[in-house]
Design a protein around this motif. Structure first.
Motif, PDB file in Angstrom:
ATOM      1  N   GLU A 114      54.831-109.116  48.435  1.00  0.00           N
ATOM      2  CA  GLU A 114      54.140-107.988  47.803  1.00  0.00           C
ATOM      3  C   GLU A 114      55.044-107.279  46.802  1.00  0.00           C
ATOM      4  O   GLU A 114      54.587-106.838  45.741  1.00  0.00           O
ATOM      5  CB  GLU A 114      53.652-107.003  48.862  1.00  0.00           C
ATOM      6  CG  GLU A 114      52.777-105.897  48.283  1.00  0.00           C
ATOM      7  CD  GLU A 114      52.069-105.090  49.352  1.00  0.00           C
ATOM      8  OE1 GLU A 114      50.932-104.668  49.129  1.00  0.00           O
ATOM      9  OE2 GLU A 114      52.670-104.873  50.422  1.00  0.00           O
ATOM     10  N   GLY A 115      56.331-107.178  47.106  1.00  0.00           N
ATOM     11  CA  GLY A 115      57.263-106.552  46.179  1.00  0.00           C
ATOM     12  C   GLY A 115      57.336-107.309  44.867  1.00  0.00           C
ATOM     13  O   GLY A 115      57.339-106.716  43.782  1.00  0.00           O
ATOM     14  N   ARG A 116      57.392-108.627  44.945  1.00  0.00           N
ATOM     15  CA  ARG A 116      57.432-109.451  43.732  1.00  0.00           C
ATOM     16  C   ARG A 116      56.138-109.302  42.922  1.00  0.00           C
ATOM     17  O   ARG A 116      56.166-109.165  41.695  1.00  0.00           O
ATOM     18  CB  ARG A 116      57.623-110.924  44.100  1.00  0.00           C
ATOM     19  CG  ARG A 116      58.945-111.235  44.754  1.00  0.00           C
ATOM     20  CD  ARG A 116      59.036-112.711  45.151  1.00  0.00           C
ATOM     21  NE  ARG A 116      60.151-112.961  46.032  1.00  0.00           N
ATOM     22  CZ  ARG A 116      61.390-113.208  45.622  1.00  0.00           C
ATOM     23  NH1 ARG A 116      61.640-113.243  44.330  1.00  0.00           N
ATOM     24  NH2 ARG A 116      62.360-113.425  46.477  1.00  0.00           N
ATOM     25  N   PHE A 117      55.004-109.336  43.619  1.00  0.00           N
ATOM     26  CA  PHE A 117      53.717-109.266  42.917  1.00  0.00           C
ATOM     27  C   PHE A 117      53.495-107.898  42.285  1.00  0.00           C
ATOM     28  O   PHE A 117      52.936-107.796  41.187  1.00  0.00           O
ATOM     29  CB  PHE A 117      52.576-109.605  43.881  1.00  0.00           C
ATOM     30  CG  PHE A 117      52.637-111.000  44.445  1.00  0.00           C
ATOM     31  CD1 PHE A 117      53.216-112.034  43.706  1.00  0.00           C
ATOM     32  CD2 PHE A 117      52.145-111.290  45.702  1.00  0.00           C
ATOM     33  CE1 PHE A 117      53.283-113.326  44.222  1.00  0.00           C
ATOM     34  CE2 PHE A 117      52.213-112.574  46.223  1.00  0.00           C
ATOM     35  CZ  PHE A 117      52.775-113.587  45.483  1.00  0.00           C
ATOM     36  N   LYS A 118      53.937-106.844  42.966  1.00  0.00           N
ATOM     37  CA  LYS A 118      53.787-105.504  42.391  1.00  0.00           C
ATOM     38  C   LYS A 118      54.609-105.356  41.119  1.00  0.00           C
ATOM     39  O   LYS A 118      54.176-104.726  40.149  1.00  0.00           O
ATOM     40  CB  LYS A 118      54.208-104.444  43.413  1.00  0.00           C
ATOM     41  CG  LYS A 118      53.161-104.149  44.476  1.00  0.00           C
ATOM     42  CD  LYS A 118      53.624-103.025  45.385  1.00  0.00           C
ATOM     43  CE  LYS A 118      52.537-102.654  46.391  1.00  0.00           C
ATOM     44  NZ  LYS A 118      52.980-101.558  47.296  1.00  0.00           N
ATOM     45  N   ARG A 119      55.794-105.938  41.111  1.00  0.00           N
ATOM     46  CA  ARG A 119      56.666-105.833  39.937  1.00  0.00           C
ATOM     47  C   ARG A 119      56.192-106.705  38.782  1.00  0.00           C
ATOM     48  O   ARG A 119      56.326-106.329  37.623  1.00  0.00           O
ATOM     49  CB  ARG A 119      58.098-106.247  40.301  1.00  0.00           C
ATOM     50  CG  ARG A 119      58.820-105.308  41.216  1.00  0.00           C
ATOM     51  CD  ARG A 119      60.322-105.627  41.241  1.00  0.00           C
ATOM     52  NE  ARG A 119      60.586-107.039  41.502  1.00  0.00           N
ATOM     53  CZ  ARG A 119      60.724-107.564  42.706  1.00  0.00           C
ATOM     54  NH1 ARG A 119      60.595-106.790  43.774  1.00  0.00           N
ATOM     55  NH2 ARG A 119      61.001-108.848  42.856  1.00  0.00           N
ATOM     56  N   LEU A 120      55.632-107.879  39.107  1.00  0.00           N
ATOM     57  CA  LEU A 120      55.472-108.888  38.060  1.00  0.00           C
ATOM     58  C   LEU A 120      54.051-109.389  37.821  1.00  0.00           C
ATOM     59  O   LEU A 120      53.814-110.062  36.808  1.00  0.00           O
ATOM     60  CB  LEU A 120      56.367-110.098  38.392  1.00  0.00           C
ATOM     61  CG  LEU A 120      57.864-109.806  38.482  1.00  0.00           C
ATOM     62  CD1 LEU A 120      58.579-110.956  39.182  1.00  0.00           C
ATOM     63  CD2 LEU A 120      58.429-109.587  37.100  1.00  0.00           C
ATOM     64  N   VAL A 121      53.121-109.092  38.719  1.00  0.00           N
ATOM     65  CA  VAL A 121      51.784-109.688  38.592  1.00  0.00           C
ATOM     66  C   VAL A 121      50.666-108.652  38.484  1.00  0.00           C
ATOM     67  O   VAL A 121      49.836-108.719  37.573  1.00  0.00           O
ATOM     68  CB  VAL A 121      51.489-110.632  39.790  1.00  0.00           C
ATOM     69  CG1 VAL A 121      50.064-111.195  39.693  1.00  0.00           C
ATOM     70  CG2 VAL A 121      52.500-111.778  39.817  1.00  0.00           C
ATOM     71  N   TYR A 122      50.622-107.719  39.410  1.00  0.00           N
ATOM     72  CA  TYR A 122      49.456-106.848  39.535  1.00  0.00           C
ATOM     73  C   TYR A 122      49.092-106.123  38.244  1.00  0.00           C
ATOM     74  O   TYR A 122      47.910-106.007  37.906  1.00  0.00           O
ATOM     75  CB  TYR A 122      49.683-105.834  40.656  1.00  0.00           C
ATOM     76  CG  TYR A 122      49.682-106.436  42.048  1.00  0.00           C
ATOM     77  CD1 TYR A 122      49.242-107.737  42.262  1.00  0.00           C
ATOM     78  CD2 TYR A 122      50.120-105.712  43.148  1.00  0.00           C
ATOM     79  CE1 TYR A 122      49.242-108.291  43.526  1.00  0.00           C
ATOM     80  CE2 TYR A 122      50.117-106.262  44.427  1.00  0.00           C
ATOM     81  CZ  TYR A 122      49.679-107.555  44.605  1.00  0.00           C
ATOM     82  OH  TYR A 122      49.674-108.108  45.865  1.00  0.00           O
ATOM     83  N   ASP A 123      50.092-105.610  37.538  1.00  0.00           N
ATOM     84  CA  ASP A 123      49.818-104.858  36.314  1.00  0.00           C
ATOM     85  C   ASP A 123      50.067-105.682  35.050  1.00  0.00           C
ATOM     86  O   ASP A 123      49.980-105.156  33.945  1.00  0.00           O
ATOM     87  CB  ASP A 123      50.683-103.594  36.262  1.00  0.00           C
ATOM     88  CG  ASP A 123      50.343-102.621  37.380  1.00  0.00           C
ATOM     89  OD1 ASP A 123      49.151-102.549  37.747  1.00  0.00           O
ATOM     90  OD2 ASP A 123      51.253-101.949  37.903  1.00  0.00           O
ATOM     91  N   ALA A 124      50.359-106.942  35.224  1.00  0.00           N
ATOM     92  CA  ALA A 124      50.663-107.805  34.081  1.00  0.00           C
ATOM     93  C   ALA A 124      49.403-108.484  33.542  1.00  0.00           C
ATOM     94  O   ALA A 124      48.362-108.525  34.208  1.00  0.00           O
ATOM     95  CB  ALA A 124      51.682-108.868  34.484  1.00  0.00           C
ATOM     96  N   LYS A 125      49.511-108.994  32.347  1.00  0.00           N
ATOM     97  CA  LYS A 125      48.406-109.731  31.725  1.00  0.00           C
ATOM     98  C   LYS A 125      47.983-110.906  32.591  1.00  0.00           C
ATOM     99  O   LYS A 125      46.786-111.200  32.734  1.00  0.00           O
ATOM    100  CB  LYS A 125      48.832-110.223  30.344  1.00  0.00           C
ATOM    101  CG  LYS A 125      47.781-111.033  29.613  1.00  0.00           C
ATOM    102  CD  LYS A 125      48.315-111.497  28.259  1.00  0.00           C
ATOM    103  CE  LYS A 125      47.284-112.365  27.531  1.00  0.00           C
ATOM    104  NZ  LYS A 125      47.813-112.845  26.223  1.00  0.00           N
ATOM    105  N   LEU A 126      48.952-111.573  33.208  1.00  0.00           N
ATOM    106  CA  LEU A 126      48.657-112.725  34.059  1.00  0.00           C
ATOM    107  C   LEU A 126      47.732-112.351  35.207  1.00  0.00           C
ATOM    108  O   LEU A 126      46.831-113.119  35.573  1.00  0.00           O
ATOM    109  CB  LEU A 126      49.962-113.294  34.617  1.00  0.00           C
ATOM    110  CG  LEU A 126      49.833-114.530  35.496  1.00  0.00           C
ATOM    111  CD1 LEU A 126      49.610-115.768  34.638  1.00  0.00           C
ATOM    112  CD2 LEU A 126      51.074-114.709  36.374  1.00  0.00           C
ATOM    113  N   GLY A 127      47.943-111.174  35.785  1.00  0.00           N
ATOM    114  CA  GLY A 127      47.164-110.765  36.946  1.00  0.00           C
ATOM    115  C   GLY A 127      45.686-110.608  36.676  1.00  0.00           C
ATOM    116  O   GLY A 127      44.866-110.704  37.593  1.00  0.00           O
TER     117      GLY A 127
END
Length: 379
Positions: A114-127
């Motif tokens: 979850e820490g990785r996804f919060k930093r890099l996925v959730y708010d990113a274009k990829l997400g």
């Protein structure tokens, strides 16, 4: 009234409207075209499920009818295979995976992912991308963005290696989440991420320790300006970028200290007597904001200036191929720990954490302690 959407000329004659113009592919399966006021129109697929419900799927834009039919057929085949028709974004797939980890792997695994996804996925274009529309290029761009692109921003090769190693771990977590989604039939294929390759040969720190003989050979092989930079790194354990940024005024001869600023912020380090003598010589008859260590024909050192000369000097000194500029910092820190200095003090001098010191240099401290224990006659 029947309308044709099979040809471009036929579609151009259609009036723009919200309701798509439908073309029957087979019983219960249609592909539709929605004509827009401006620009290209969009395509949509419609399928009657086994329960008799109409399921819709936006296909996007295509230049031809056949391409739209092909995309619609792939979607319909996936539904027939049991893939969920609801669709799911990359962010939702990651959230779903985190829930899975909490139930089956434990709190530590859940927190890490979850820490990785919060930093890099959730708010990113990829997400925000739907899994069915995810492309290899999307994941590759996401992976590359985590690594320093301009090498001038990396203080040394070790910074770049660590960034790539970290990106590899993030990619592994993302792929695990996406594979979990495919296993649960939330997407039909892993084509969007399966072939994205991790960075190679970055999983292990290239810690080349240079014993005294090799250090002296390196210093002898360096041109005068590079010799000063190499010696400064050995005397301080600082990063090369920190020393390159240091000015004459940052060296306090009276206090025997040097102010450094780099990736971990500003710090003032205590210098050894040898280091004070060395920097005193470097700054002799020089004052002001000039560079503490001067390269020939330039005002400041930078990575482009030291990389090739250091490589040539290392080859001339017959150092192992693992020896890089960072090896000097590693060597200095190793000698400090082996010399009995407290890890907290070494961490402050080197501008790093005690956790990093313990993780990578703790064995030296244990060896020193073991030697002392062995010298005690207990039994």
């Amino acid at each position: 009234m029947a309308f044709s959407i099979n040809s471009k000329s036929a579609r151009e004659k259609l009036k723009p409207r919200r309701e798509p113009y439908w073309s029957r592919i087979r019983a219960g399966f249609f592909v539709g075209y929605r004509r827009s006021e401006e620009g290209e129109g969009t395509w949509i697929a419609r399928l009657r499920s086994d329960e008799g419900k109409q399921v819709y799927h936006a296909l996007g834009t295509f230049s031809g009818y056949d391409d739209a039919v092909k995309a619609a057929t792939l979607w319909a085949s996936a539904l027939d295979a049991g893939v969920s028709p609801k669709g799911m974004t990359v962010k939702q797939a990651c959230e779903h995976y985190v829930e899975h980890l909490a139930l089956h792997k434990g709190a530590a695994s859940e927190r890490d992912a979850e820490g990785r996804f919060k930093r890099l996925v959730y708010d990113a274009k990829l997400g925000k991308i739907d899994l069915s529309k995810l492309r290899t290029s999307d994941v590759t761009a996401w992976l590359s963005a985590q690594v320093v692109q301009d090498e001038d921003d990396a203080e040394d090769e070790e910074d770049l290696r660590r960034a790539k190693d970290s990106a590899n771990r993030n990619l592994a977590s993302l792929k695990a989440a996406l594979n979990h989604a495919m296993h649960n039939r939330l997407v039909a294929t892993d084509a969007g991420w399966k072939t994205v390759a991790k960075f190679k040969d970055v999983g292990r720190r290239r810690d080349a320790f240079l014993p005294a003989a090799q250090r002296n050979a390196l210093l002898d092989a360096c041109p005068e300006d590079l010799r000063r930079l190499v010696k400064a790194m050995l005397l301080t354990g600082a990063r090369p970028g920190e020393l390159a940024n240091a000015s004459i005024q940052h060296f306090d001869r009276e206090q025997g200290t040097l102010a450094l600023e780099g990736k971990t912020g500003y710090r003032v380090v205590t210098l050894s007597t040898a280091a004070v003598a060395f920097f005193s010589e470097c700054t002799k008859d020089r004052i002001g904001n000039g560079a503490l260590l001067l390269p020939d024909f330039n005002e400041r050192w930078n990575k482009d200036l030291w990389k090739k000369p250091f490589k040539a000097a290392a080859a001339g000194a017959k150092l192992p191929p693992t020896a890089v500029m960072y090896s000097l910092r590693h060597t200095a820190i190793s000698e400090m720990i082996a010399g009995g200095m407290d890890s907290f003090v070494v961490a402050r001098l080197a501008g790093t954490s005690t956790a990093m010191i313990d993780a990578h240099y703790g064995h030296l401290r244990h060896d020193k302690t073991r030697a002392r224990l062995d010298a005690v006659a207990i039994l």
